[in-house]
Design an enzyme around this catalytic site. Sequence first.
Site, PDB file in Angstrom:
ATOM      1  N   LYS A 161     -19.636  85.934 -18.249  1.00  0.00           N
ATOM      2  CA  LYS A 161     -18.280  86.019 -17.699  1.00  0.00           C
ATOM      3  C   LYS A 161     -18.237  87.020 -16.533  1.00  0.00           C
ATOM      4  CE  LYS A 161     -17.625  83.112 -20.815  1.00  0.00           C
ATOM      5  NZ  LYS A 161     -16.788  82.860 -21.959  1.00  0.00           N
TER       6      LYS A 161
HETATM    7  C1  LIG Z   1     -16.643  82.190 -23.236  1.00  0.00           C
HETATM    8  C2  LIG Z   1     -15.378  81.548 -23.645  1.00  0.00           C
HETATM    9  C3  LIG Z   1     -14.822  81.740 -24.910  1.00  0.00           C
HETATM   10  C4  LIG Z   1     -15.534  82.458 -26.011  1.00  0.00           C
HETATM   11  O1  LIG Z   1     -15.854  83.758 -25.746  1.00  0.00           O
HETATM   12  P1  LIG Z   1     -17.016  84.513 -26.581  1.00  0.00           P
HETATM   13  O2  LIG Z   1     -16.941  85.889 -26.038  1.00  0.00           O
HETATM   14  O3  LIG Z   1     -18.295  83.821 -26.286  1.00  0.00           O
HETATM   15  O4  LIG Z   1     -16.640  84.440 -28.013  1.00  0.00           O
HETATM   16  C5  LIG Z   1     -13.587  81.181 -25.175  1.00  0.00           C
HETATM   17  N1  LIG Z   1     -12.942  80.459 -24.262  1.00  0.00           N
HETATM   18  C6  LIG Z   1     -13.458  80.203 -23.045  1.00  0.00           C
HETATM   19  C7  LIG Z   1     -12.682  79.378 -22.071  1.00  0.00           C
HETATM   20  C8  LIG Z   1     -14.695  80.736 -22.700  1.00  0.00           C
HETATM   21  O5  LIG Z   1     -15.214  80.464 -21.489  1.00  0.00           O
END
Ligand SMILES: *Cc1c(COP(=O)(O)O)cnc(C)c1O
Length: 438
Positions: A207
Amino acid sequence: MTLTPQAQTLALLGGQMYFDGAWPRWPASDENTERNLLQVLLSGRWAISGAFRGEEAFEKRFARDFASFCNTEYCVPTSSGTAALTIALLALGIGPGDEVLVPGLTWVACASAVVSVGAVPVLVDIDPENLAMCPDAAERAITSDTAVIMLVHPFCRLGDLDAFVALCSRKAIPLIEDCSQAHGAQWRGRRVGSFGAAGCFSMQQSKILTSGEGGAVTTNDSGLAQRLQQLRADGRVYAPTSVKGRLELLEVGEVMGQNFCLSEFQSAILVDRLLHVDTENALRGLFEYRLQELLAADPLASLLSTDSRITQVAYYNLVLRIDGDRFNHVPVDMIARALSAELGVQISPLYKPMNEHPLYVPLTSPRLKGHAQAVRFDPRQFDLPQARRARGLHLTVPNWPLLAGAVGAERLHAALAKVEANSDALALLSLSESREAF
Ligand SMILES: *Cc1c(COP(=O)(O)O)cnc(C)c1O
């Protein structure tokens, strides 16, 4: 005679890579990140459940900084984006019998978090322009059981917040914005995460704001913020005053929680990296701008359409819509492999639609053991034609090559041209090979 780069053999077929240099390092860090980390290491407090040492917890500081960044009153950090979605749903009182609208094309955690609280994910098709949940399809999916709409802002665009805010208010259904792919994005000059009852964020490695693993929920509702705090720390909240040598957490227990706390190491990283989100998004914007120029001259692909209401773009992935005619109708999965091999960075197709995603199979979960209405969870009952069509048309470039700005866009465009020039060879390869799993 020397061959033009385009006429050379594809790297995927044993030729030279178009670009074998280094892309910007991700996750990024600098001496300030290191200083914060070292401070935690030597502080004697590695978690908010450790005793107060006279210095404000990094977690508390990040919560304040991130709330202010997102134009919200409150922020509760969590151990992951999944945890953020889970406690947001629980704080809104969602549980068995409720339905939650979830986009049919996104990461599986959006739907599996709903399953984890006992509610039923209702998969809604997407708008092919921005790849986000389609507001009309959402309205058609609403029933008397619909308890939340979970709008994900996908890749490098935003869901239609005007339409969803209006729909949610008309139907009196709370909106959760999943901003895990959109840190820092703005809609009409306001940051995402501030439009619904709650905004959920992931700070996982890929992210654009990351501590390896991590997450956060933003809200303007003080009651919700109190419940969110308890839900993420086994029923505890920060005490109004802190005493050196004592725990800072007060046992409230109005709502039973679990441990979804972000550690002090992760919070220390986020406090520092948050300062860079806007500049990094601006650099990625230069990549998109240059690529747009190159594609205008030589349209091997196109970018997602722009929306003037998006006043700041955030780039988790840049999405390319491939012109199938130019590429001999080679499947996008194969083009992704060829491009990845040319550039030394993973270019991927979109997610598989959630109704056929191999990782979203609720009936394999023991949570539904003996469930009287287990069939309501079967994703195959949903029809997602736009999600399926989009899966066959697009590729995604991850966030860190985008940090190379204009020069990165030139590399990507040249590699696309090389792959296009070799699409006959690629078509043969895709015929002879079985499917590669993405
Ligand atoms: C990455 C992501 C998640 C989950 O996040 P984690 O930190 O991996 O649990 C949820 N929603 C979206 C849209 C994502 O891109």
